[in-house]
Write an enzyme that holds these catalytic residues in place. Sequence first.
Site, PDB file in Angstrom:
ATOM      1  N   ASP A 195     -38.816 -19.047  34.903  1.00 49.92           N
ATOM      2  CA  ASP A 195     -38.425 -20.040  35.368  1.00 49.92           C
ATOM      3  C   ASP A 195     -38.894 -20.245  36.869  1.00 49.92           C
ATOM      4  OD1 ASP A 195     -36.853 -20.382  33.001  1.00 49.92           O
ATOM      5  OD2 ASP A 195     -35.144 -19.995  34.086  1.00 49.92           O
ATOM      6  N   LYS A 221     -42.051  -4.335  30.414  1.00 47.86           N
ATOM      7  CA  LYS A 221     -41.776  -5.653  30.615  1.00 47.86           C
ATOM      8  C   LYS A 221     -40.475  -5.819  29.682  1.00 47.86           C
ATOM      9  CE  LYS A 221     -42.971 -10.404  30.788  1.00 47.86           C
ATOM     10  NZ  LYS A 221     -42.224 -10.893  29.568  1.00 47.86           N
ATOM     11  N   CYS A 225     -39.886  -8.650  23.548  1.00 45.09           N
ATOM     12  CA  CYS A 225     -40.221  -9.907  22.471  1.00 45.09           C
ATOM     13  C   CYS A 225     -38.751  -9.813  21.714  1.00 45.09           C
ATOM     14  CB  CYS A 225     -41.124  -9.349  21.682  1.00 45.09           C
ATOM     15  SG  CYS A 225     -41.677 -10.609  20.414  1.00 45.09           S
ATOM     16  N   GLN A 234     -50.899  -5.269  27.053  1.00 45.54           N
ATOM     17  CA  GLN A 234     -49.810  -5.030  26.954  1.00 45.54           C
ATOM     18  C   GLN A 234     -49.669  -4.619  25.459  1.00 45.54           C
ATOM     19  OE1 GLN A 234     -46.545  -8.187  25.868  1.00 45.54           O
ATOM     20  NE2 GLN A 234     -45.451  -7.357  27.622  1.00 45.54           N
ATOM     21  N   GLY A 251     -45.111 -18.131  33.632  1.00 45.77           N
ATOM     22  CA  GLY A 251     -45.572 -18.050  32.138  1.00 45.77           C
ATOM     23  C   GLY A 251     -45.914 -19.661  31.764  1.00 45.77           C
ATOM     24  N   PRO A 297     -47.720 -12.352  30.227  1.00 43.35           N
ATOM     25  CA  PRO A 297     -48.417 -12.316  28.960  1.00 43.35           C
ATOM     26  C   PRO A 297     -47.733 -13.151  28.100  1.00 43.35           C
ATOM     27  CG  PRO A 297     -46.738 -10.572  29.407  1.00 43.35           C
ATOM     28  CD  PRO A 297     -46.912 -11.335  30.542  1.00 43.35           C
ATOM     29  N   MET A 298     -48.513 -14.126  27.154  1.00 45.03           N
ATOM     30  CA  MET A 298     -47.944 -15.041  26.250  1.00 45.03           C
ATOM     31  C   MET A 298     -48.833 -14.831  24.999  1.00 45.03           C
ATOM     32  SD  MET A 298     -46.680 -18.313  28.473  1.00 45.03           S
ATOM     33  CE  MET A 298     -47.975 -18.435  29.731  1.00 45.03           C
TER      34      MET A 298
HETATM   35  C1  LIG Z   1     -45.509 -18.596  24.111  1.00 45.24           C
HETATM   36  C2  LIG Z   1     -44.955 -17.702  24.759  1.00 45.24           C
HETATM   37  C3  LIG Z   1     -45.481 -16.352  24.262  1.00 45.24           C
HETATM   38  C4  LIG Z   1     -44.865 -15.000  24.980  1.00 45.24           C
HETATM   39  N1  LIG Z   1     -45.515 -14.142  24.857  1.00 45.24           N
HETATM   40  C5  LIG Z   1     -44.934 -12.908  25.254  1.00 45.24           C
HETATM   41  C6  LIG Z   1     -45.798 -11.639  25.147  1.00 45.24           C
HETATM   42  O1  LIG Z   1     -46.716 -11.596  23.978  1.00 45.24           O
HETATM   43  N2  LIG Z   1     -45.240 -10.551  25.768  1.00 45.24           N
HETATM   44  C7  LIG Z   1     -44.321 -10.697  26.719  1.00 45.24           C
HETATM   45  O2  LIG Z   1     -43.821  -9.692  27.261  1.00 45.24           O
HETATM   46  N3  LIG Z   1     -43.651 -11.659  27.125  1.00 45.24           N
HETATM   47  C8  LIG Z   1     -44.027 -12.783  26.365  1.00 45.24           C
HETATM   48  N4  LIG Z   1     -43.671 -14.331  26.627  1.00 45.24           N
HETATM   49  C9  LIG Z   1     -42.656 -14.353  27.690  1.00 45.24           C
HETATM   50  C10 LIG Z   1     -43.231 -14.586  29.120  1.00 45.24           C
HETATM   51  O3  LIG Z   1     -44.148 -13.720  29.536  1.00 45.24           O
HETATM   52  C11 LIG Z   1     -42.113 -14.879  30.166  1.00 45.24           C
HETATM   53  O4  LIG Z   1     -41.523 -13.563  30.462  1.00 45.24           O
HETATM   54  C12 LIG Z   1     -41.193 -15.893  29.667  1.00 45.24           C
HETATM   55  O5  LIG Z   1     -41.797 -16.976  29.045  1.00 45.24           O
HETATM   56  C13 LIG Z   1     -40.247 -16.292  31.146  1.00 45.24           C
HETATM   57  O6  LIG Z   1     -41.119 -16.995  32.131  1.00 45.24           O
HETATM   58  P1  LIG Z   1     -41.612 -18.439  32.548  1.00 45.24           P
HETATM   59  O7  LIG Z   1     -40.506 -19.037  32.559  1.00 45.24           O
HETATM   60  O8  LIG Z   1     -42.490 -18.180  33.558  1.00 45.24           O
HETATM   61  O9  LIG Z   1     -42.337 -18.876  31.107  1.00 45.24           O
HETATM   62  C14 LIG Z   1     -43.879 -15.356  26.058  1.00 45.24           C
HETATM   63  C15 LIG Z   1     -43.462 -16.407  26.214  1.00 45.24           C
HETATM   64  C16 LIG Z   1     -43.811 -17.608  25.604  1.00 45.24           C
HETATM   65  C17 LIG Z   1     -43.575 -19.096  26.192  1.00 45.24           C
END
Ligand SMILES: Cc1cc2nc3c(=O)[nH]c(=O)nc-3n(C[C@H](O)[C@H](O)[C@H](O)COP(=O)(O)O)c2cc1C
Length: 360
Positions: A218, A155, A116, A86, A240, A32-33
């Site tokens: 990561d 999460k 968050c 979410q 993500g 989720p982003m």
């Molecule tokens: C731009 C952005 C927005 C995000 N928004 C959420 C969100 O709405 N809810 C959530 O649980 N995590 C959110 N995250 C965290 C990601 O879901 C993820 O846990 C985190 O980026 C680490 O994973 P990655 O290294 O694959 O990016 C967000 C991350 C980014 C970069």
Amino acid sequence: MQVKPGEPAQVDLHESWRIRDVVIPTRLVLAPMAGVSVQAFRRQGRRYGAGLVCSEMVSCAGLHHGNERTLGYLRIAGDEHPLAVQIFGSEPAVMAEAARMVADAGADIVDVNFGCPVRKVTKTGAGATLLDDPDRACEIVAAVASAVDLPVSVKMRRGLDDGSRTCLDVGPRLVEAGAASLTLHPRSAKQMYTGTADHALTAELVERVDVPVIASGDVTSHARAQAVLATTGASAVMVGRAAQGNPWVLREILEEDAAEPSREEVVAELVLFMRETVRELGERKAQGFLKKFYGWYLGRGRFPRAFKAELTQLDDLAEVERRLFAAAPGGRFVLVRLEDEQPTADEVTLDLPISIYGGG
Ligand SMILES: Cc1cc2nc3c(=O)[nH]c(=O)nc-3n(C[C@H](O)[C@H](O)[C@H](O)COP(=O)(O)O)c2cc1C
């Protein structure tokens, strides 16, 4: 899953698994982003092999007040399933009400955000701050779990401060309160996105709970996904940032030797994404929303830097499309194929009024 030293880690990412009765066809989950995980992103993620996709975090207060923009986040297309929506908030009763709306909208899983780190959210007592108030966190999960028949997942981050191990204490309590799955992003809230995700902690969490754990943080390649799954025993990895403007990374993570996309494929996927986003958010909102995606799609050495900069100066999306096709004319043919493969509007569940659909 334990791997002996020296033994190559081999985990089948195509294996299905379950969160309660929801079958998830691959061990790859799209993260989720906020500001990214629109419906077009999630549908694309499913096409490229994500077994589970997730909406961005949705404010339970916004749902409670019937905020039109917030309600727009509950639009679910037929080809997104399985899908988690979410929600975030700090009041158990309001979170329970939001969960019922999520269930009514057709989601398969209700995901609760205890991760968050952004001040705007944490100052309201929601997101990662709840890790420091485990009683309330458990009340929220219990309220949500008893409000809906769907599985409830949570999460979370490792804790608020650097080096925190809070998630290891809170995680099992959340499961006792009714969580059917946990996703861990093992950075502290304070870290935001700096440093690295410490998946040694994910392995410890897996040992402490008897529900599936998803490892987030990561995961950017097939090798990294394999290593995280093999060394943590997690049921799935979540991807993500690596998937922003780059659905091909999902294929690479699943297949290892998947080919890099051609310029034509990149342009076709970007134009499809643009058109879908306009449908979802309306033209005006999509113009600003899409600008960050130009850099994401066209970067990674795929197109010259100046071309990305040129597109971000433009508001007229028809002109952006024109320049994209001028840069890769064959993209038009790839797009025709992609659009043919998309389900028609009738196959998509349009269960919210058109004003929400357009106004996003
Ligand atoms: C731009 C952005 C927005 C995000 N928004 C959420 C969100 O709405 N809810 C959530 O649980 N995590 C959110 N995250 C965290 C990601 O879901 C993820 O846990 C985190 O980026 C680490 O994973 P990655 O290294 O694959 O990016 C967000 C991350 C980014 C970069």
